[in-house]
Scaffold this active site. Structure first.
Site, PDB file in Angstrom:
ATOM      1  N   HIS A 188      86.882  28.190  -5.345  1.00  0.00           N
ATOM      2  CA  HIS A 188      85.944  28.638  -6.374  1.00  0.00           C
ATOM      3  C   HIS A 188      84.642  27.842  -6.302  1.00  0.00           C
ATOM      4  O   HIS A 188      83.538  28.424  -6.284  1.00  0.00           O
ATOM      5  CB  HIS A 188      86.606  28.463  -7.742  1.00  0.00           C
ATOM      6  CG  HIS A 188      85.754  28.826  -8.917  1.00  0.00           C
ATOM      7  ND1 HIS A 188      85.893  30.025  -9.598  1.00  0.00           N
ATOM      8  CD2 HIS A 188      84.765  28.140  -9.562  1.00  0.00           C
ATOM      9  CE1 HIS A 188      85.014  30.060 -10.602  1.00  0.00           C
ATOM     10  NE2 HIS A 188      84.323  28.921 -10.599  1.00  0.00           N
ATOM     11  N   GLU A 189      84.739  26.517  -6.248  1.00  0.00           N
ATOM     12  CA  GLU A 189      83.533  25.689  -6.242  1.00  0.00           C
ATOM     13  C   GLU A 189      82.751  25.827  -4.944  1.00  0.00           C
ATOM     14  O   GLU A 189      81.521  25.792  -4.942  1.00  0.00           O
ATOM     15  CB  GLU A 189      83.895  24.226  -6.511  1.00  0.00           C
ATOM     16  CG  GLU A 189      84.574  23.976  -7.851  1.00  0.00           C
ATOM     17  CD  GLU A 189      83.772  24.464  -9.050  1.00  0.00           C
ATOM     18  OE1 GLU A 189      82.554  24.657  -8.935  1.00  0.00           O
ATOM     19  OE2 GLU A 189      84.378  24.671 -10.124  1.00  0.00           O
ATOM     20  N   HIS A 206      80.459  28.705  -5.264  1.00  0.00           N
ATOM     21  CA  HIS A 206      79.169  28.326  -5.858  1.00  0.00           C
ATOM     22  C   HIS A 206      78.285  27.626  -4.828  1.00  0.00           C
ATOM     23  O   HIS A 206      77.084  27.904  -4.732  1.00  0.00           O
ATOM     24  CB  HIS A 206      79.389  27.380  -7.042  1.00  0.00           C
ATOM     25  CG  HIS A 206      79.986  28.013  -8.257  1.00  0.00           C
ATOM     26  ND1 HIS A 206      79.546  29.206  -8.778  1.00  0.00           N
ATOM     27  CD2 HIS A 206      80.996  27.585  -9.078  1.00  0.00           C
ATOM     28  CE1 HIS A 206      80.250  29.497  -9.866  1.00  0.00           C
ATOM     29  NE2 HIS A 206      81.134  28.550 -10.062  1.00  0.00           N
TER      30      HIS A 206
END
Length: 290
Positions: free
Chosen positions: A207-208, A211
């Site tokens: 997920h990170e 980003h």
């Protein structure tokens, strides 16, 4: 077992900011869906900071030059530098096997994109302030002391952050102004086999890194705006937790919420996909900023 990942034809659209405050649509007919058995009431916490309005506009203008030419035709292998942060006494930290497993999880998640990941090195630091940092001066000191590689290098910092957080990341558009801050910080218990159930299968890092490669949350903008700026992720009024099957929070969008997407807030076991539009956006962001 996670569903089979499938990515369709690629499409690139405009960009919007990443925020956990989704806008309300007064006309939305909200269905929260059915929670899968075993899902937790513990909620995912992502502390990735929003871009400013000016940064969003500048990014959108820059991305316009890449529309239509962002198809995935190039393989990009990203060098990974992993920084294990422990307490001053040496307590905590992740194991070598957990790091190896984390890289495998990353490569499986990004298999349908142009990106792959190779571990270059690991190092260990014993520092109480870094071990519990949730940002600010201690984060800056940690990253200035430890970051390695150039703009293409992924630096991962694993610690025991507080505040109920699982992690945060910087965006590609921030690299040129703050290169030493670039990277991803994750809760050490979120790695495979960690203690942050149900977020302990390694997808906090997935997920990170999303980003870090330029993606926003799927619920960005809620029902009333252009959501995350990617045309093939359905609009979503608010973050989804657990794994609420058939959740549909935006009446104007006929599709169910993207609860299986890595950029939502669902349990690790629920997440298993990036869309073609997200893959194209990551490729364009890489070309523009890295």
């Amino acid at each position: 077992m996670k569903r089979t990942l499938w990515i369709a034809a690629i499409a690139m659209t405009g960009l919007v900011a990443c925020s956990s405050d989704a806008s309300e649509d007064p006309n939305a007919s909200e269905s929260e869906g059915v929670q899968d058995p075993g899902s937790s009431t513990v909620h995912r916490g992502c502390a990735t900071k929003d871009l400013s309005v000016d940064e969003i506009l500048a990014d959108k203008a820059k991305m316009a030059a890449f529309e239509g030419i962002s198809t995935i035709t190039e393989s990009r292998n990203i060098p990974v530098y992993w920084h294990i942060i422990r307490s001053s006494s040496g307590a905590g930290g992740v194991t070598s096997q957990q790091i190896t497993s984390s890289i495998s999880v990353l490569n499986a998640a990004y298999a349908g994109t142009s990106f792959s990941f190779s571990l270059v090195s690991t190092d260990v630091s014993n520092n109480d302030a870094w071990y519990t940092t949730t940002g600010g001066t201690s984060e800056s000191q940690m990253k200035n002391a430890l970051r390695q590689g150039g703009s293409n290098a992924l630096n991962v910092y694993s610690n025991e952050m507080g505040g109920g957080l699982l992690g945060w990341a910087t965006f590609p558009s921030s690299y040129s102004s703050s290169p030493k801050i670039d990277g991803v910080v994750i809760l050490q218990g979120s790695v495979p086999g960690g203690n942050a159930v149900p977020y302990n299968e390694g997808d906090t890092l997935t997920h990170e890194v999303g980003h870090w490669l330029g993606l926003y949350h799927t619920f960005q903008g809620g029902c009333s705006k252009s959501n995350d700026g990617v045309s093939d992720t359905p609009q979503e009024k608010s973050p989804a937790f657990g794994c609420p099957v058939n959740r549909n929070t935006c009446a104007r969008d006929p599709g169910n919420d993207p609860i299986y997407n890595f950029m939502d807030y669902t349990d690790d076991a629920c997440m298993d996909e990036f869309t073609a539009g997200q893959a194209a956006r990551m490729s364009a962001q890489w070309n523009a900023y890295r």
